[in-house]
Design a protein around this motif. Sequence first.
Motif, short mmCIF file in Angstrom:
data_model
loop_
_atom_site.label_atom_id
_atom_site.label_comp_id
_atom_site.label_asym_id
_atom_site.label_seq_id
_atom_site.Cartn_x
_atom_site.Cartn_y
_atom_site.Cartn_z
N LYS A 32 64.07 44.51 78.60
CA LYS A 32 64.61 43.19 77.69
C LYS A 32 65.59 42.22 78.53
O LYS A 32 65.58 41.18 78.72
CB LYS A 32 65.64 43.67 76.55
N SER A 33 66.79 43.05 79.38
CA SER A 33 67.60 42.30 80.38
C SER A 33 66.74 41.74 81.44
O SER A 33 66.84 40.73 81.80
CB SER A 33 68.52 43.31 81.01
N TYR A 34 65.59 42.20 81.99
CA TYR A 34 64.75 41.57 82.67
C TYR A 34 64.03 40.39 82.31
O TYR A 34 64.20 39.30 83.03
CB TYR A 34 63.69 42.61 83.33
N ASN A 35 63.60 40.35 81.23
CA ASN A 35 63.21 39.06 80.15
C ASN A 35 64.25 38.22 80.36
O ASN A 35 63.96 36.85 80.56
CB ASN A 35 62.56 39.50 78.97
N ASP A 36 65.37 38.49 79.83
CA ASP A 36 66.43 37.69 79.59
C ASP A 36 66.99 36.99 80.90
O ASP A 36 67.26 35.88 81.00
CB ASP A 36 67.63 38.52 78.95
N THR A 37 66.85 37.64 82.08
CA THR A 37 67.11 37.28 83.55
C THR A 37 66.45 36.25 83.91
O THR A 37 66.37 35.20 84.38
CB THR A 37 67.54 38.41 84.13
N TYR A 38 64.98 36.68 84.00
CA TYR A 38 63.92 36.06 84.70
C TYR A 38 62.94 35.13 84.04
O TYR A 38 62.29 34.32 84.45
CB TYR A 38 63.00 36.99 85.60
N GLY A 39 63.05 35.51 82.56
CA GLY A 39 62.16 34.50 81.66
C GLY A 39 61.01 35.35 81.38
O GLY A 39 60.40 36.42 81.96
N HIS A 40 60.23 34.90 80.34
CA HIS A 40 59.01 35.68 79.91
C HIS A 40 57.72 35.60 80.74
O HIS A 40 57.25 36.56 80.63
CB HIS A 40 58.88 35.06 78.46
N GLN A 41 57.72 34.49 81.27
CA GLN A 41 56.52 34.45 82.28
C GLN A 41 56.58 35.47 83.42
O GLN A 41 55.61 36.15 83.55
CB GLN A 41 56.46 32.99 82.89
N ALA A 42 57.84 35.60 84.02
CA ALA A 42 58.19 36.43 84.88
C ALA A 42 58.08 38.04 84.20
O ALA A 42 57.37 38.75 84.99
CB ALA A 42 59.57 36.63 85.39
N GLY A 43 58.28 38.02 83.05
CA GLY A 43 58.14 39.42 82.41
C GLY A 43 56.78 39.70 82.16
O GLY A 43 56.37 40.93 82.46
N ASP A 44 55.85 38.83 81.95
CA ASP A 44 54.60 39.00 81.70
C ASP A 44 53.91 39.52 83.30
O ASP A 44 52.91 40.42 83.34
CB ASP A 44 53.74 37.77 81.27
N ASP A 45 54.40 38.69 84.30
CA ASP A 45 53.90 38.99 85.63
C ASP A 45 54.10 40.22 85.80
O ASP A 45 53.56 41.10 86.59
CB ASP A 45 54.51 37.95 86.63
N CYS A 46 55.55 40.80 85.51
CA CYS A 46 55.98 42.23 85.80
C CYS A 46 55.16 43.16 85.10
O CYS A 46 54.84 44.02 85.75
CB CYS A 46 57.26 42.27 85.24
N LEU A 47 54.94 42.95 83.86
CA LEU A 47 53.88 43.96 83.19
C LEU A 47 52.71 44.11 83.96
O LEU A 47 51.99 45.14 83.94
CB LEU A 47 53.84 43.55 81.72
N GLN A 48 52.03 43.06 84.38
CA GLN A 48 50.71 42.89 85.18
C GLN A 48 50.87 43.84 86.11
O GLN A 48 49.91 44.63 86.49
CB GLN A 48 50.21 41.69 85.24
N GLN A 49 51.68 43.80 87.08
CA GLN A 49 52.00 44.43 88.28
C GLN A 49 52.02 45.86 88.19
O GLN A 49 51.48 46.86 88.70
CB GLN A 49 53.17 43.87 89.10
N VAL A 50 52.95 46.21 87.11
CA VAL A 50 53.14 47.65 86.60
C VAL A 50 51.94 48.21 85.96
O VAL A 50 51.53 49.14 86.38
CB VAL A 50 54.22 47.65 85.36
#
Length: 324
Positions: free
Chosen positions: A191-209
């Motif tokens: 949640k703090s990752y999304n809040d810090t970097y934005g939801h698009q970055a959060g989606d990219d992060c989930l794809q990489q994971v």
Amino acid sequence: MNTSAQKKVPPLVLIVDDDKSMRILLRQAMKKEGYQVAEAKDGEECLTVYDRLQPDIVLLDAMMPVMDGFTCCTQLQTLFAGEPKPVLMITGLDDQASVDRAFEVGAIDYVTKPIHWAVLRQRVRRLLQQFQLYKQLEEANQALQRLATSDSLTQLANRRRFDEYLNQELQRLAREAAPLSLVLCDVDFFKSYNDTYGHQAGDDCLQQVAQAIARSVRRPTDLVARYGGEEFAVLLPNTNAEGAVRVAEKICSEVKALKIAHTKSQLSTCLTLSVGVASTVFYHESSSAMLISAADKALYQAKAKGRDRIVVVPLSAPHPSVSR
């Protein structure tokens, strides 16, 4: 210019007849329609050629030596049932019993000798069109099935597919009294990752994971799924707790190797995972809920103990009541 359309391969027609002069006439007729042609002189050769070339349609003579058309058609349905191909029977027999037999062995249509060439051309054209529509429908159904069972963001299996596969493997492994392990992975402080970097970055992060987890799980019988939100599940059939922990360690290592920056994490400057592992040997009294509950409990403990770690919850399934 559409080069792919220009290079579209014409349908391949396999002509099977012991009469060489009839094969020549059929070849000329099919070539005139723009089709590719292959030939076989009897049923046995037909099976060999069919397996090698996978033709789009078979023009099959009913009465041949070695193996007649009826037997050959039956063999085609048995040996190559994965994807049905149209078989048009050509026969000098026009009695009702022969026609019925042709359909019983799998022929889709038939013409009688002497051949009415305009009728033959029309029926071949119609059967090829029907088969093309069938292939398109099969491809569409497969695409729909992929959509129904995969997560659109990560392309992993979705929760529905996870539940289906878990119940399927539970039944199979219960019969064998074999182990099944479940690994639940949760992205720490997402949640703090999304809040810090934005939801698009959060989606990219989930794809990489998701890709990192998939790289860590190599057996075709294992299943990696997006369990929900930032949580992932890995089902490991025929795997005990020790083997599941090794997989979990590999997953954590792969995710850390991504070095995804997470400045708001309370643990590290890079993204980490909390992982819960549960494993058991299932018997007929067991349920999928038991395994999920144990893995979820292990994941909860991993978070409670500070995250960025793997916790295993021992799970003992009830043994069969019958004596051994």
